[in-house]
Design a protein around this motif. Sequence first.
Motif, short mmCIF file in Angstrom:
data_model
loop_
_atom_site.label_atom_id
_atom_site.label_comp_id
_atom_site.label_asym_id
_atom_site.label_seq_id
_atom_site.Cartn_x
_atom_site.Cartn_y
_atom_site.Cartn_z
N PHE A 189 6.85 12.26 12.09
CA PHE A 189 6.44 12.11 10.70
C PHE A 189 5.64 13.34 10.32
O PHE A 189 5.29 14.17 11.16
N SER A 190 5.34 13.50 9.05
CA SER A 190 4.62 14.68 8.57
C SER A 190 3.12 14.51 8.71
O SER A 190 2.57 13.47 8.40
N PHE A 191 2.45 15.58 9.18
CA PHE A 191 0.99 15.59 9.27
C PHE A 191 0.37 16.29 8.08
O PHE A 191 -0.82 16.44 8.01
N PHE A 192 1.18 16.78 7.15
CA PHE A 192 0.64 17.62 6.09
C PHE A 192 0.00 16.77 5.00
O PHE A 192 0.60 15.81 4.52
N GLY A 193 -1.20 17.11 4.62
CA GLY A 193 -1.89 16.37 3.55
C GLY A 193 -2.81 15.30 4.10
O GLY A 193 -2.99 15.15 5.30
N ALA A 194 -3.42 14.53 3.22
CA ALA A 194 -4.36 13.47 3.58
C ALA A 194 -3.77 12.11 3.28
O ALA A 194 -2.89 11.97 2.45
N LEU A 195 -4.25 11.11 4.00
CA LEU A 195 -3.75 9.75 3.80
C LEU A 195 -4.92 8.79 3.72
O LEU A 195 -5.81 8.82 4.56
N THR A 196 -4.91 7.97 2.70
CA THR A 196 -5.94 6.94 2.54
C THR A 196 -5.26 5.61 2.25
O THR A 196 -4.34 5.55 1.43
N ILE A 197 -5.67 4.56 2.95
CA ILE A 197 -5.16 3.22 2.68
C ILE A 197 -6.28 2.42 2.04
O ILE A 197 -7.29 2.13 2.68
N ASP A 198 -6.12 2.08 0.77
CA ASP A 198 -7.14 1.33 0.07
C ASP A 198 -7.12 -0.13 0.51
O ASP A 198 -6.08 -0.67 0.88
N SER A 199 -8.28 -0.76 0.46
CA SER A 199 -8.37 -2.16 0.89
C SER A 199 -7.49 -3.07 0.03
O SER A 199 -6.99 -4.09 0.50
N THR A 200 -7.28 -2.69 -1.24
CA THR A 200 -6.42 -3.52 -2.10
C THR A 200 -4.98 -3.51 -1.62
O THR A 200 -4.25 -4.50 -1.80
N ALA A 201 -4.54 -2.40 -1.02
CA ALA A 201 -3.18 -2.35 -0.48
C ALA A 201 -3.05 -3.31 0.69
O ALA A 201 -2.02 -4.00 0.85
N ILE A 202 -4.10 -3.39 1.53
CA ILE A 202 -4.09 -4.33 2.64
C ILE A 202 -4.10 -5.76 2.12
O ILE A 202 -3.39 -6.64 2.63
N GLU A 203 -4.90 -6.01 1.09
CA GLU A 203 -4.94 -7.35 0.49
C GLU A 203 -3.57 -7.76 -0.04
O GLU A 203 -3.14 -8.91 0.16
N ASP A 204 -2.89 -6.84 -0.71
CA ASP A 204 -1.55 -7.15 -1.24
C ASP A 204 -0.57 -7.47 -0.12
O ASP A 204 0.26 -8.38 -0.23
N LEU A 205 -0.66 -6.70 0.96
CA LEU A 205 0.22 -6.94 2.10
C LEU A 205 -0.04 -8.31 2.70
O LEU A 205 0.89 -9.08 2.98
N VAL A 206 -1.32 -8.63 2.91
CA VAL A 206 -1.70 -9.93 3.50
C VAL A 206 -1.26 -11.07 2.58
O VAL A 206 -0.71 -12.08 3.04
N ARG A 207 -1.48 -10.92 1.29
CA ARG A 207 -1.11 -11.96 0.33
C ARG A 207 0.40 -12.24 0.40
O ARG A 207 0.84 -13.39 0.37
N HIS A 208 1.18 -11.17 0.48
CA HIS A 208 2.64 -11.33 0.56
C HIS A 208 3.05 -12.07 1.83
O HIS A 208 3.87 -13.00 1.78
N VAL A 209 2.48 -11.68 2.97
CA VAL A 209 2.86 -12.28 4.25
C VAL A 209 2.49 -13.77 4.27
O VAL A 209 3.29 -14.62 4.65
N VAL A 210 1.27 -14.09 3.84
CA VAL A 210 0.81 -15.48 3.87
C VAL A 210 1.62 -16.35 2.90
O VAL A 210 1.95 -17.50 3.19
N SER A 211 1.96 -15.78 1.74
CA SER A 211 2.68 -16.54 0.71
C SER A 211 4.11 -16.88 1.12
O SER A 211 4.74 -17.75 0.49
#
Length: 282
Positions: A189-211
């Motif tokens: 995968f590419s290492f170029f640039g920065a990556l941030t995962i916001d807590s809201t993205a994790i919340e959306d993922l969890v909500r989808h899985v649980v639902s």
Amino acid sequence: MAPDMMKSAAPGGFRVIAFVGPAGTGKSQRAQMVAQENEMDFLIDDGLVISKGRIMAGKSAKSERNLVRAIRRALFQFPDHRKTVRSFLQKSAPCKIMIIATSISMAEKITRALELPSPELIIDITEVASPEEIINARRERHEKGQHVIPVSRTQLRKNFAGKLVGHLRGLFKSVDREEGERTIVRPPFSFFGALTIDSTAIEDLVRHVVSLSAQVDAVKDIRVRSSEDEISLEITVNVTPGKFNFRQLGKVQQKRVASAVRYFTGMDIGSVDISIAEVVLP
């Protein structure tokens, strides 16, 4: 860049400098030259402790198949990895260490993780590479996705997940065949640039899985708590009677959520706590 700054021993027996520059500017290609000029014993680059082209301790961030895990690996945020490298450096003291980083802030994070003193000298890539060389290095990164690791190919074969593209030999003389050799790699995968995962993205993922569960009537609340090494989740749901009793349902959802978050974010899960707020009858 003179080695005179290394004459006296620092507390703990470590002297640290940092070699910094943005991603893709050619730091790893020049790392061994800079280290030799400053009489360094070890390089720390992308999760590895390197000496004379050999891997002495650690694990390459470029061995990770997930960008988030690669960043955490480079910052020594995995406890076992951090402990192993700390132990090696403690046994090697007194020694002189050069940290390769994309910024002074990153170098400071690495020194804190490894319990090393702050860098007493900062060498910027612009001090050892011309603007044209930096532009060419960035072009290689963008167009080919290739990276240089300052170790020999034989050292990398067991410590890399991508493709070994080729190798370079240093111009300075050495009786050691591996010293001065650099390996060109193409990570998965590419290492170029920065990556941030916001807590809201994790919340959306969890909500989808649980639902996805037929017995979950509604997801009422999700709380994401993070520490240096892992994240913890608190999930509150309304449920309906069905195939699983409520204890079984909670355990199933714990496993599904933990698996999904690890897979899609590369983060470690400390705990997944599921609370039932209300039982909704048909």
